[in-house]
Design a protein around this motif. Structure first.
Motif, PDB file in Angstrom:
ATOM      1  N   UNK A 143       0.782  -1.229   0.000  1.00  0.00           N
ATOM      2  CA  UNK A 143       0.000   0.000   0.000  1.00  0.00           C
ATOM      3  C   UNK A 143       0.808   1.270   0.000  1.00  0.00           C
ATOM      4  N   UNK A 144       2.127   1.174   0.165  1.00  0.00           N
ATOM      5  CA  UNK A 144       2.964   2.391   0.187  1.00  0.00           C
ATOM      6  C   UNK A 144       3.180   2.889  -1.244  1.00  0.00           C
ATOM      7  N   UNK A 145       3.070   4.205  -1.494  1.00  0.00           N
ATOM      8  CA  UNK A 145       3.212   4.748  -2.845  1.00  0.00           C
ATOM      9  C   UNK A 145       4.675   5.003  -3.208  1.00  0.00           C
ATOM     10  N   UNK A 146       4.923   5.137  -4.512  1.00  0.00           N
ATOM     11  CA  UNK A 146       6.244   5.551  -5.010  1.00  0.00           C
ATOM     12  C   UNK A 146       6.228   7.070  -5.147  1.00  0.00           C
ATOM     13  N   UNK A 147       6.756   7.754  -4.158  1.00  0.00           N
ATOM     14  CA  UNK A 147       6.666   9.223  -4.136  1.00  0.00           C
ATOM     15  C   UNK A 147       8.026   9.914  -4.222  1.00  0.00           C
TER      16      UNK A 147
END
Length: 291
Positions: A143-147
């Motif tokens: 669930x962690x985004x690529x930011x």
């Protein structure tokens, strides 16, 4: 002299082979770039720089001073964990990342080697976007985004150390809960104790199964019907119509009669017994006289 020179050269070669392949100082390297002074200071403050310097192959994803707010606002013990996520346990420079055929990879970080990482928090997802070729980084936690994107290469020493600048800090969403879940077990839920049942009233006796139901209390208007018969009347030898038998237990007497009424009933019963005994004696004398 030739054998001695050959021996000395062999010793130097053995010493060179026995020495560590990588000898670098991450604090000194980053110290040449003022834009990473905050990042470099935290590496020294958390003692993470010493662990980096003991490695032979490493890649550091450095965050400039403007993007360090997400790390400096964390508690000191969490800062070390987040900084360890920015240290990849392999050598990656811009050329190696750009040449990946699948344009994506899962990278192992220094935090994974601590044994404290759970739920893929010790890994980083890397993806090179097909549209513009921008290299993106993010936590591999579900669930962690690529930011965070790569800004530029800072320095490299193939194939020992590479420093890449990234646009923002990579913070796994649940990294702050690692210590809390391991340090103490969750407190047991409080069990609600049911309230005790109310105690029965002392004024009411419990009804015994099989016992006869008490007769209703006599009223003032019906006293002639329920009153006990006179001992001297024609029905003196038999029980009263509604009253209890003189020789039996007073089962139908109300439970809450006072002591005076009980005494009166006892006296009436004794009087009837004496009257019956007197009549029996008189009858016996009449029979004896007639004989």
């Amino acid at each position: 002299m030739a054998p001695i020179a050959s021996f000395a050269a062999a010793v130097l070669l053995l010493l060179a082979l026995a020495s560590p392949a990588a000898t670098f100082n991450i604090t000194r390297i980053l110290g040449e770039f003022p834009d990473f002074s905050t990042f470099n200071g935290l590496l020294s403050q958390t003692k993470l720089a010493d662990e980096i310097n003991r490695r032979q192959t490493i890649t550091v994803l450095a965050v400039n001073n403007g993007g360090m707010g997400a790390i400096t606002s964390l508690p000191s013990d969490i800062q070390r964990k987040v900084l360890a996520v920015h240290v990849v346990l392999d050598y990656y420079d811009a050329e190696k990342l750009g040449s990946m055929k699948n344009r994506s990879a899962v990278l192992t970080t220094l935090f994974q080697s601590t044994g404290q990482a759970t739920n893929r928090m010790g890994f980083i997802n890397y993806t090179r976007r097909a549209a513009d070729g921008v290299m993106m980084f993010g936590s591999a936690e579900p669930g962690a985004p690529l930011t965070s994107q790569m800004v530029k290469p800072v320095m490299s020493r193939p194939y020992n150390i590479s420093v890449l600048e990234v646009s923002s800090a990579i913070v796994p969403p649940s990294i702050g809960s690692v210590d809390n879940s391991r340090a103490r077990a969750p407190a047991p839920a409080l069990t609600k104790i049911p309230a005790p049942a109310p105690a029965p009233s002392k004024s009411k006796k419990p009804k015994t199964e099989g016992a006869p139901t008490p007769a209703p209390a006599p009223s003032d208007d019906d006293s002639s019907t329920n009153a006990p018969a006179d001992a001297d009347g024609p029905d003196a030898d038999g029980p009263a119509t509604d009253g209890p038998d003189a020789d039996g237990p007073a089962a139908d007497a109300p439970a809450d009669d006072d002591d005076d009424k009980s005494s009166d009933d006892t006296g009436d019963a004794a009087g009837r017994v004496v009257a019956r005994a007197s009549l029996g004696i008189v009858a016996l004398l009449v029979i004896l006289v007639s004989l």
